[in-house]
Design an enzyme around this catalytic site. Structure first.
Site, PDB file in Angstrom:
ATOM      1  N   CYS A 180       3.622  -2.062  -4.333  1.00  0.00           N
ATOM      2  CA  CYS A 180       2.341  -1.027  -4.552  1.00  0.00           C
ATOM      3  C   CYS A 180       1.404  -0.842  -3.400  1.00  0.00           C
ATOM      4  O   CYS A 180       0.921  -1.606  -2.753  1.00  0.00           O
ATOM      5  CB  CYS A 180       1.772  -1.600  -5.709  1.00  0.00           C
ATOM      6  N   CYS A 198       0.625  -6.823  -5.791  1.00  0.00           N
ATOM      7  CA  CYS A 198       2.088  -6.336  -6.424  1.00  0.00           C
ATOM      8  C   CYS A 198       2.610  -5.780  -4.766  1.00  0.00           C
ATOM      9  O   CYS A 198       2.195  -5.059  -4.086  1.00  0.00           O
ATOM     10  CB  CYS A 198       2.070  -5.474  -7.438  1.00  0.00           C
ATOM     11  N   CYS A 218      -4.187  11.324 -13.742  1.00  0.00           N
ATOM     12  CA  CYS A 218      -4.029   9.776 -13.522  1.00  0.00           C
ATOM     13  C   CYS A 218      -5.101   9.598 -12.847  1.00  0.00           C
ATOM     14  O   CYS A 218      -5.305   9.697 -11.580  1.00  0.00           O
ATOM     15  CB  CYS A 218      -2.665   9.636 -12.552  1.00  0.00           C
ATOM     16  N   CYS A 276       3.718   7.065  -8.860  1.00  0.00           N
ATOM     17  CA  CYS A 276       3.259   5.583  -9.110  1.00  0.00           C
ATOM     18  C   CYS A 276       3.180   4.582  -8.014  1.00  0.00           C
ATOM     19  O   CYS A 276       4.228   4.654  -7.305  1.00  0.00           O
ATOM     20  CB  CYS A 276       4.165   5.111 -10.272  1.00  0.00           C
ATOM     21  N   CYS A 288      -6.825  -2.671  -4.907  1.00  0.00           N
ATOM     22  CA  CYS A 288      -6.596  -3.672  -6.068  1.00  0.00           C
ATOM     23  C   CYS A 288      -6.206  -5.048  -5.489  1.00  0.00           C
ATOM     24  O   CYS A 288      -5.830  -5.209  -4.399  1.00  0.00           O
ATOM     25  CB  CYS A 288      -5.302  -3.041  -6.742  1.00  0.00           C
ATOM     26  N   ASN A 344       9.227   4.107  -6.235  1.00  0.00           N
ATOM     27  CA  ASN A 344       8.893   4.937  -5.064  1.00  0.00           C
ATOM     28  C   ASN A 344       8.519   4.201  -3.842  1.00  0.00           C
ATOM     29  O   ASN A 344       8.086   3.077  -3.748  1.00  0.00           O
ATOM     30  CB  ASN A 344       7.284   5.629  -5.590  1.00  0.00           C
ATOM     31  N   GLU A 378      -8.036   8.003  -5.084  1.00  0.00           N
ATOM     32  CA  GLU A 378      -7.260   9.281  -5.245  1.00  0.00           C
ATOM     33  C   GLU A 378      -7.222   9.365  -6.719  1.00  0.00           C
ATOM     34  O   GLU A 378      -7.207   8.400  -7.452  1.00  0.00           O
ATOM     35  CB  GLU A 378      -5.943   8.971  -4.675  1.00  0.00           C
ATOM     36  N   SER A 437      -2.640   1.256 -18.322  1.00  0.00           N
ATOM     37  CA  SER A 437      -1.645   0.672 -17.969  1.00  0.00           C
ATOM     38  C   SER A 437      -1.986  -0.793 -17.380  1.00  0.00           C
ATOM     39  O   SER A 437      -2.986  -0.742 -16.618  1.00  0.00           O
ATOM     40  CB  SER A 437      -0.646   1.283 -16.900  1.00  0.00           C
ATOM     41  N   HIS A 448       8.357  -4.918 -15.076  1.00  0.00           N
ATOM     42  CA  HIS A 448       9.328  -4.956 -14.013  1.00  0.00           C
ATOM     43  C   HIS A 448      10.245  -6.135 -13.671  1.00  0.00           C
ATOM     44  O   HIS A 448      11.252  -6.075 -12.962  1.00  0.00           O
ATOM     45  CB  HIS A 448       8.602  -4.895 -12.584  1.00  0.00           C
TER      46      HIS A 448
HETATM   47  N1  SAH Z   1      -2.607  -1.714 -12.018  1.00  0.00           N
HETATM   48  C1  SAH Z   1      -1.984  -0.928 -13.244  1.00  0.00           C
HETATM   49  C2  SAH Z   1      -2.039   0.420 -13.103  1.00  0.00           C
HETATM   50  C3  SAH Z   1      -1.724   1.122 -11.904  1.00  0.00           C
HETATM   51  S1  SAH Z   1      -0.305   1.130 -11.115  1.00  0.00           S
HETATM   52  C4  SAH Z   1      -0.621  -1.669 -13.578  1.00  0.00           C
HETATM   53  O1  SAH Z   1      -0.093  -2.278 -12.466  1.00  0.00           O
HETATM   54  O2  SAH Z   1      -0.185  -1.563 -14.610  1.00  0.00           O
HETATM   55  C5  SAH Z   1       0.810   2.087 -12.498  1.00  0.00           C
HETATM   56  C6  SAH Z   1       2.240   1.858 -12.473  1.00  0.00           C
HETATM   57  O3  SAH Z   1       2.834   2.141 -11.226  1.00  0.00           O
HETATM   58  C7  SAH Z   1       2.296   0.176 -12.846  1.00  0.00           C
HETATM   59  O4  SAH Z   1       3.219   0.382 -13.708  1.00  0.00           O
HETATM   60  C8  SAH Z   1       2.953  -0.183 -11.305  1.00  0.00           C
HETATM   61  O5  SAH Z   1       3.659  -1.402 -11.646  1.00  0.00           O
HETATM   62  C9  SAH Z   1       3.616   1.065 -10.892  1.00  0.00           C
HETATM   63  N2  SAH Z   1       4.144   1.119  -9.656  1.00  0.00           N
HETATM   64  C10 SAH Z   1       3.443   0.404  -8.696  1.00  0.00           C
HETATM   65  N3  SAH Z   1       4.222   0.444  -7.291  1.00  0.00           N
HETATM   66  C11 SAH Z   1       5.209   1.246  -7.792  1.00  0.00           C
HETATM   67  C12 SAH Z   1       5.984   1.897  -6.786  1.00  0.00           C
HETATM   68  N4  SAH Z   1       6.131   1.932  -5.607  1.00  0.00           N
HETATM   69  N5  SAH Z   1       7.238   2.664  -7.491  1.00  0.00           N
HETATM   70  C13 SAH Z   1       7.249   2.997  -8.723  1.00  0.00           C
HETATM   71  N6  SAH Z   1       6.237   2.225  -9.423  1.00  0.00           N
HETATM   72  C14 SAH Z   1       5.271   1.716  -9.238  1.00  0.00           C
HETATM   73 FE1  SF4 Z   2      -2.726  -3.051  -8.742  1.00  0.00          FE
HETATM   74 FE2  SF4 Z   2      -1.198  -2.018 -10.450  1.00  0.00          FE
HETATM   75 FE3  SF4 Z   2      -0.722  -1.678  -7.821  1.00  0.00          FE
HETATM   76 FE4  SF4 Z   2      -0.314  -4.039  -9.028  1.00  0.00          FE
HETATM   77  S1  SF4 Z   2       0.907  -2.077  -9.375  1.00  0.00           S
HETATM   78  S2  SF4 Z   2      -1.309  -3.898  -7.191  1.00  0.00           S
HETATM   79  S3  SF4 Z   2      -1.791  -4.300 -10.572  1.00  0.00           S
HETATM   80  S4  SF4 Z   2      -2.401  -1.100  -9.034  1.00  0.00           S
END
Ligand code: SAH
Ligand code: SF4
Length: 349
Positions: free
Chosen positions: A125, A122, A111, A342, A118, A299, A93, A200, A225
Site C-alpha cells: 500500500c 501494509c 473515497c 485502492c 498510515c 494495484n 488525497e 474499511s 488478503h
Molecule cells: N486502512 C484501511 C482502509 C484504507 S485501504 C484498510 O486497510 O482497510 C483500502 C483498501 O485498499 C484496503 O482493503 C487495502 O487493503 C487495499 N489496498 C491497499 N493497497 C492496495 C493495492 N496496492 N492494491 C489493491 N488494494 C490495496
Molecule cells: Fe494503512 Fe490500509 Fe494502507 Fe494498510 S492498506 S497501510 S491499513 S491504508
C-alpha cells in the site's frame, strides 16, 4: 491564534459559538443549514445573512479547510482525484468515482482519507509505504465529503456513497472518524443515510468489538488478503498483533450483534494469495459467517513488486470460493492511470 475549522463543530457546539458572537439563536441553525444543506463553501454564498455577519464568519471561522492543489481525472473521465493541502501544509488525497447504471440512478462514490499517511505498514500500500504523519480531525474528514458533494452538485450529479477507504486506518483514528460520520448522518444537516457509508479496517480487533456495540448501520469491510497467518503477516504486519483467528472471532461477534453482513477485501496478487489453496482455506474459515468477499487485482505501487492477478486467475479464485458457498465478486480496476486506485493514495504531486 488560528481560527477553528468550520466543519470541526457538531451542531450544539456550533450554535453555542454563533450565540457567543451575540447573534440571535436562530442564526446558528440558519448557518448550519447553509453549510450542510446548501453546501455553501464561502461566507459570500450565505446570501440570506447580513453582510456584517458574513464578514464575522470569515474572520472567526476557517472556511478553507482543504485547499485543492492538484486535480487529476482518469482518461475514461470516471475517476477524479484531488490532492488537498491542510492548514499545516500536510497533504491528503480524496477520490470521486462515477458508476454508470443501466437501470436506475448512476452512482457517485467518494473515497475519503482519515489520516495523513498510515502507521500500519501494509507492504503493498502506497499510504503504508509513506508512514504515519498525523490524524485528521473530524472536520477534515467531513470536508472531503462536503467538497465532493458540492462538486457533484455543480455538475448536476448526486453523491450516493461514501467509502472510508482512502489514506489511513480509520480504526486508528476511531473517535474522529465516527464523529465525522455522525455529523454527515445528522438528519438536520447533510442527512446522508448510514447505510451508504462503508468503513474499511485493516483489522484492529479491539475496535471491531467496540464498533459492534455502537449499534450503527454503517457497512463494515475488513482487509483480509490472506487466509493463513504466515502469509498475512508477511503482507500486513498488524497480523502479528491481531492474528486471523482473533480477527474472525471479532467479525463473528460483529455479525451476531448487528445482524449485518460483513465484507472481506482481498487484493489478488499473482501466485501469492490468488491460489485455489488460499480460496479453500478461506472458505473453511468463513463458513457460516454472513459475509461477502470483494476481490480486486492488486494495484501497482512503487514499493512492492507483486503483480495483480490476471482475469483468468481471478475467476478461478472466485469460482473456488463460490463452489464452497462463499459469495465473491471481482471488482474492476479504477483510476489506475492517475494512481487513484485502492492502496495507491499518497501525499504527492
Ligand atoms: N486502512 C484501511 C482502509 C484504507 S485501504 C484498510 O486497510 O482497510 C483500502 C483498501 O485498499 C484496503 O482493503 C487495502 O487493503 C487495499 N489496498 C491497499 N493497497 C492496495 C493495492 N496496492 N492494491 C489493491 N488494494 C490495496
Ligand atoms: Fe494503512 Fe490500509 Fe494502507 Fe494498510 S492498506 S497501510 S491499513 S491504508
Amino acid at each position: 491564534m488560528k481560527t477553528p475549522l468550520l466543519y470541526d463543530f457538531d451542531f450544539t457546539e456550533f450554535a453555542a459559538r454563533i450565540k457567543s458572537w451575540g447573534e440571535p439563536k436562530y442564526r446558528g441553525k440558519q448557518i448550519w443549514e447553509g453549510i450542510y444543506k446548501n453546501l455553501w463553501l464561502k461566507p459570500d454564498e450565505f446570501s440570506n445573512l447580513p453582510k456584517s455577519l458574513r464578514e464575522k464568519m470569515g474572520e472567526l471561522l476557517t472556511f478553507d479547510v482543504l485547499k485543492p492543489v492538484q486535480i487529476q481525472e482518469s482518461k475514461d473521465g470516471d475517476t477524479q482525484k484531488t490532492l488537498y493541502e491542510l492548514h499545516d501544509g500536510q497533504k491528503i488525497e480524496t477520490v470521486v468515482m462515477h458508476y454508470e447504471r443501466e437501470e436506475g440512478q448512476d452512482r457517485n462514490t467518494v473515497c475519503i482519507s482519515t489520516q495523513v499517511g498510515c502507521g500500519m505498514g501494509c507492504k503493498f500500500c502506497a499510504t503504508g509505504q509513506m508512514g504515519f504523519k498525523r490524524q485528521l480531525s473530524s472536520g477534515e474528514i467531513v470536508a472531503q465529503v462536503i467538497y465532493a458533494a458540492r462538486h457533484l452538485q455543480d455538475i448536476g450529479e448526486n453523491l450516493t456513497n461514501v467509502v472510508v477507504m482512502g489514506m489511513g486506518e480509520p480504526f486508528h483514528n476511531y473517535d474522529e472518524t465516527l464523529k465525522a460520520l455522525a455529523r454527515l448522518n445528522d438528519a438536520d444537516g447533510f442527512a446522508f443515510g448510514a447505510r451508504r457509508f462503508t468503513i474499511s479496517t485493516v483489522g484492529l480487533v479491539p475496535m471491531i468489538w467496540k464498533f459492534a456495540e455502537e449499534n450503527l448501520q454503517y457497512n463494515l469491510a475488513i482487509s483480509l488478503h490472506a487466509a493463513d497467518d504466515d502469509l498475512r503477516s508477511s503482507m500486513l504486519p498488524i497480523n502479528d498483533k491481531h492474528p486471523i483467528n482473533k480477527l474472525l472471532e471479532a467479525c463473528r461477534h460483529y455479525v451476531d450483534t448487528t445482524h449485518r453482513q460483513i465484507t472481506f477485501e482481498w487484493a489478488l496478487i499473482e501466485g501469492v494469495n490468488d491460489t485455489p489453496e488460499q480460496a479453500f482455506i478461506l472458505a473453511r474459515k468463513l463458513k457460516g459467517l454472513l459475509c461477502h468477499v470483494n476481490a480486486i487485482p492488486l494495484n501497482p505501487t512503487r514499493g512492492y513488486h507483486g503483480r495483480g492477478a490476471g482475469s483468468d486467475r481471478a475467476k478461478i479464485f472466485k469460482d473456488a470460493l463460490e463452489e464452497q458457498g462463499i459469495s465473491c465478486s471481482i471488482r474492476a480496476h479504477r483510476g489506475i492511470d492517475i494512481q487513484a486506485g485502492c492502496g495507491q493514495l499518497a501525499s504527492r504531486n
